[in-house]
Design an enzyme around this catalytic site. Structure first.
Site, mmCIF file in Angstrom:
data_model
loop_
_atom_site.group_PDB
_atom_site.id
_atom_site.type_symbol
_atom_site.label_atom_id
_atom_site.label_comp_id
_atom_site.label_asym_id
_atom_site.label_seq_id
_atom_site.Cartn_x
_atom_site.Cartn_y
_atom_site.Cartn_z
ATOM 1 N N THR A 73 0.845 -1.203 0.000
ATOM 2 C CA THR A 73 0.000 0.000 0.000
ATOM 3 C C THR A 73 0.879 1.251 0.000
ATOM 4 O OG1 THR A 73 -1.743 -1.211 1.116
ATOM 5 C CG2 THR A 73 -1.884 1.175 1.231
ATOM 6 N N SER A 211 4.833 -6.908 -1.407
ATOM 7 C CA SER A 211 4.451 -6.984 0.002
ATOM 8 C C SER A 211 5.026 -8.259 0.603
ATOM 9 C CB SER A 211 2.916 -7.009 0.071
ATOM 10 O OG SER A 211 2.504 -7.160 1.387
ATOM 11 N N HIS A 213 4.341 -9.870 3.432
ATOM 12 C CA HIS A 213 3.500 -10.842 4.146
ATOM 13 C C HIS A 213 2.731 -11.781 3.228
ATOM 14 C CE1 HIS A 213 -0.684 -9.029 3.993
ATOM 15 N NE2 HIS A 213 0.013 -7.950 3.676
ATOM 16 N N CYS A 338 -9.421 -7.773 2.509
ATOM 17 C CA CYS A 338 -9.772 -6.382 2.839
ATOM 18 C C CYS A 338 -11.268 -6.167 2.747
ATOM 19 C CB CYS A 338 -9.103 -5.406 1.890
ATOM 20 S SG CYS A 338 -7.373 -5.696 1.718
HETATM 21 N N1 PLP Z 1 -2.157 -5.351 -3.924
HETATM 22 C C1 PLP Z 1 -2.584 -6.608 -3.910
HETATM 23 C C2 PLP Z 1 -2.817 -7.335 -5.210
HETATM 24 C C3 PLP Z 1 -2.839 -7.248 -2.699
HETATM 25 O O1 PLP Z 1 -3.281 -8.513 -2.680
HETATM 26 C C4 PLP Z 1 -2.620 -6.529 -1.496
HETATM 27 C C5 PLP Z 1 -2.938 -7.138 -0.195
HETATM 28 O O2 PLP Z 1 -4.049 -7.531 0.088
HETATM 29 C C6 PLP Z 1 -2.150 -5.218 -1.558
HETATM 30 C C7 PLP Z 1 -1.920 -4.664 -2.782
HETATM 31 C C8 PLP Z 1 -1.867 -4.429 -0.291
HETATM 32 O O3 PLP Z 1 -0.683 -4.935 0.281
HETATM 33 P P1 PLP Z 1 -0.196 -4.563 1.778
HETATM 34 O O4 PLP Z 1 -1.009 -5.386 2.681
HETATM 35 O O5 PLP Z 1 1.240 -4.970 1.812
HETATM 36 O O6 PLP Z 1 -0.341 -3.112 1.935
#
Ligand code: PLP
Length: 640
Positions: A73, A211, A213, A338
């Site tokens: 993000t 990311s 995690h 989310c």
């Molecule tokens: N983009 C995608 C395709 C994702 O699956 C996610 C996480 O759910 C994100 C962005 C956001 O990542 P982060 O949790 O590292 O901010």
């Protein structure tokens, strides 16, 4: 209860043991600040440098920048901010930069929301333009061809988090090149790391957020790749860390852990190959097909990551499927994590043009590249068990049984015995479901046809048409029905146990007693059923917390633990807590059991469900009916 099988790797993933060890080492022995010039700082700096070097190699970053962020993000914000600042400058210098911010219709919300947010905040005045996808979830390159020359920025993810659909990045690059587009290109690579080959410096991609995690590193660590020469504006300014490009003392535990994951990727034996994962996907798909014969997969396997299966089962909501899987200890989700709290159909599947039953009923099952054969074997066994459990009829064991069937905010009620079932005021959308339930249970669904019925005398002096069901009679009165034990052709008000419909209150008082359970047509005070003498004050039932349940049960040997999950869930995984087997009464059959519990007002009744929502409702219902010992287990089985 069976141990968890975690099949929600696209939401997040467990941390690799070597990554945990690296994080602990970074917090214990190498806890220094990498900006310090003494030896403790230098040891931390070495972790930072080694991890960055590994990231460069794994991503194929060439001369591009590789920055550590808090996650994707933040990487997305930084890329969007950088582009919009560059667009502002170029426009101020009289250069045409395009008027569109083009983003794939199935992008993660972090992308579309960031574009909207920064465009508004910076006053850049560009138009957000979703790029449609086709029925397979891939970007419409013909539409991109038309938009490319007007695009200031193009955002297209490498692989989708809900469906696993892999984008045709080469095709997108060809369109951008052929149209001479000057658009900056961001590719959200979150779901690609460890699953797709990466060679970023040899592509046209300007920005690629990652990311940790999602690939067995902890939450709170990510990477942003920025192509050499692409504009860059820091999101965070301060102490000048990351070469002044991302200030703030580095998340060294996260970076060290990410370094261990990258080391595993480089070393090449920790994670399964694409071919191995594809075989695992085929086995999982076969188990799903056995379990749910009508299943449809929402994205074609030839274009998806082998780690993601997105599917829907006709006639079964995603909530019911999730409850079922959860009861079997299989952790899956309905679309992205989310949006899990919002019970809306998936915008990703909507964008693919799938019908509502598939986008609203979708379930995502995702594995990580750490999965092994034993794990997949165990998952297949549980998936097949879920299929069997789903076939468990909720219409069993009533004499007579009373079940609530709700839809569109209305409640209908089924009264049944071992041969027959009658539907009272069924919501129109539930009629087919009721017919299926009756057929599956081997019951004859009969109409309450008053014409040639026997009659029963009521306490108001009237005679009501009636039918025998179970050991009781169901009597038709104006605007409703009464259910109770008749004696010698009479149904005295004290023998009425259940009342259905919207019977006039004055008349009701003449034909039923205060403790009868009224089964409503719509919720009244938030409840589908209540007794006439319902407690109307604001008091609430007792709440037990997971750490107090054991003591409570020991103190109250007579307490009854009641599992209010639906029939399929209980069949998928029976409930035992602190050595006590729970008595199973699904929430939809609560009305049937209320009279029995009310007849024993001193006995504590502890309701339990998956997450604490249904049990809270059951406890409130019993409490309002006047039972002083109604309890709910807060947080449900999930926390017990
Ligand atoms: N983009 C995608 C395709 C994702 O699956 C996610 C996480 O759910 C994100 C962005 C956001 O990542 P982060 O949790 O590292 O901010």
């Amino acid at each position: 209860m069976a141990p968890d099988l975690y099949l929600d790797a696209n939401a997040t993933s467990p941390v690799l043991p070597s990554a945990i060890a690296a994080a602990v080492e970074a917090m214990e022995a190498s806890f220094g600040n990498p900006s310090s010039s003494h030896a403790t700082g230098l040891r931390a700096k070495r972790i930072l440098d080694t991890t960055r070097a590994r990231a460069r190699r794994v991503l194929g970053a060439g001369p591009g920048r590789v920055l550590f962020t808090s996650g994707a993000t933040e990487g997305i914000q930084t890329a969007v901010l950088s582009v919009l600042c560059a667009v502002r400058e170029r426009r101020a210098a009289g250069e045409a930069c395009g008027d569109l911010l083009v983003y794939g219709a199935t992008e993660h919300k972090a992308v579309s929301e960031s574009l909207a947010h920064w465009n508004r905040l910076l006053g850049t005045g560009l138009t957000l333009q979703p790029l449609p996808v086709d029925a397979t979830g891939r970007h419409r390159l013909d539409v991109l061809r038309d938009l490319a020359s007007r695009a200031a920025m193009v955002c297209t993810m490498a692989a989708n988090n809900e469906t696993g659909v892999i984008s045709d990045l080469d095709g997108i690059a060809r369109v951008l090149r052929a149209s001479g587009s000057k658009a900056y290109w961001m590719v959200d690579c979150v779901q690609a790391l460890g699953k797709l080959p990466l060679d970023l410096a040899n592509t046209r991609i300007d920005y690629a957020p990652f990311s940790g995690h999602k690939l067995h590193a902890p939450k709170g660590i990510g990477i942003l790749y920025v192509r050499d020469g692409a504009p860059y504006t820091p999101l965070m300014i301060g102490g000048g860390q990351e070469g002044g490009q991302r200030s703030g003392t580095e998340n060294m535990a996260g970076i060290a852990a990410l370094g261990a994951v990258l080391a595993a990727l480089e070393e090449g034996t920790t994670f399964r190959t694409h071919a191995e994962l594809a075989t695992m996907r085929d086995r999982l798909a076969a188990a799903l097909r056995d379990a749910f014969p009508g299943i449809v997969f929402n994205a074609p396997f030839e274009h998806t990551l082998p780690t993601t299966l997105n599917f829907a089962v006709p006639g079964v909501s995603s909530k019911d499927l999730l409850d079922l899987f959860d009861a079997a200890g299989v952790r899956v989700s309905a679309g992205s994590a989310c949006s899990a709290a919002k019970a809306a159909p998936s915008y990703v599947l909507d964008a693919m043009g799938l019908p509502l039953w598939r986008s609203g009923g979708a379930v995502r099952l995702s594995i990580g590249p750490l999965a092994d054969d034993a794990f997949v074997d165990a998952a297949c066994v549980r998936i097949r068990r879920c299929g069997e459990a789903l076939r468990t009829s909720p219409l069993a064991g009533g004499n007579p049984g009373v079940m609530q069937v709700s839809g569109d905010g209305r409640h209908g009620w089924i009264v049944f015995d071992e041969q027959t079932c009658v539907a009272l005021d069924p919501p129109p959308g539930q009629i087919e479901r009721i017919a299926t339930l009756a057929r599956d249970a081997g019951l004859r669904l009969v109409e309450f046809d008053a014409a040639d019925r026997a009659t029963v005398a009521l306490d108001d002096g009237s005679h009501a048409p009636c039918m025998a069901i179970g050991g009781a009679v169901l009597a038709r009165v104006p605007d409703g029905w009464l259910l109770g034990e008749a004696q010698d052709g009479r149904l005295p008000r004290t023998a009425v146990r259940h009342v259905f419909g919207a019977i006039d209150a004055a008349r009701l008082a003449q034909v039923a007693h205060d403790a009868a359970v009224i089964c409503h047509v719509t919720d009244v005070d938030g409840l589908a059923c209540a007794t006439m003498h319902a407690v109307r004050d604001a008091s609430t039932p007792g709440q037990l917390h997971p750490d107090t349940l054991d003591v409570f049960l020991r103190r109250h040997a007579d307490a009854l633990l009641v599992d209010v999950r639906e029939a399929g869930e209980a069949a998928a995984g029976a409930m035992t807590l602190h050595g006590r087997v729970a008595h199973h009464v699904p929430l939809s059959r609560l009305a049937e059991y209320l009279p029995g519990w009310l007849s024993d007002p001193a006995r504590p009744i502890v309701f339990v469900c998956r997450s604490g929502n249904r049990s809270a409702k059951a406890a409130l219902c019993l409490h309002r009916a006047g039972h002083a010992q109604a309890w709910t287990l807060a947080g449900g089985l999930a926390l017990a």
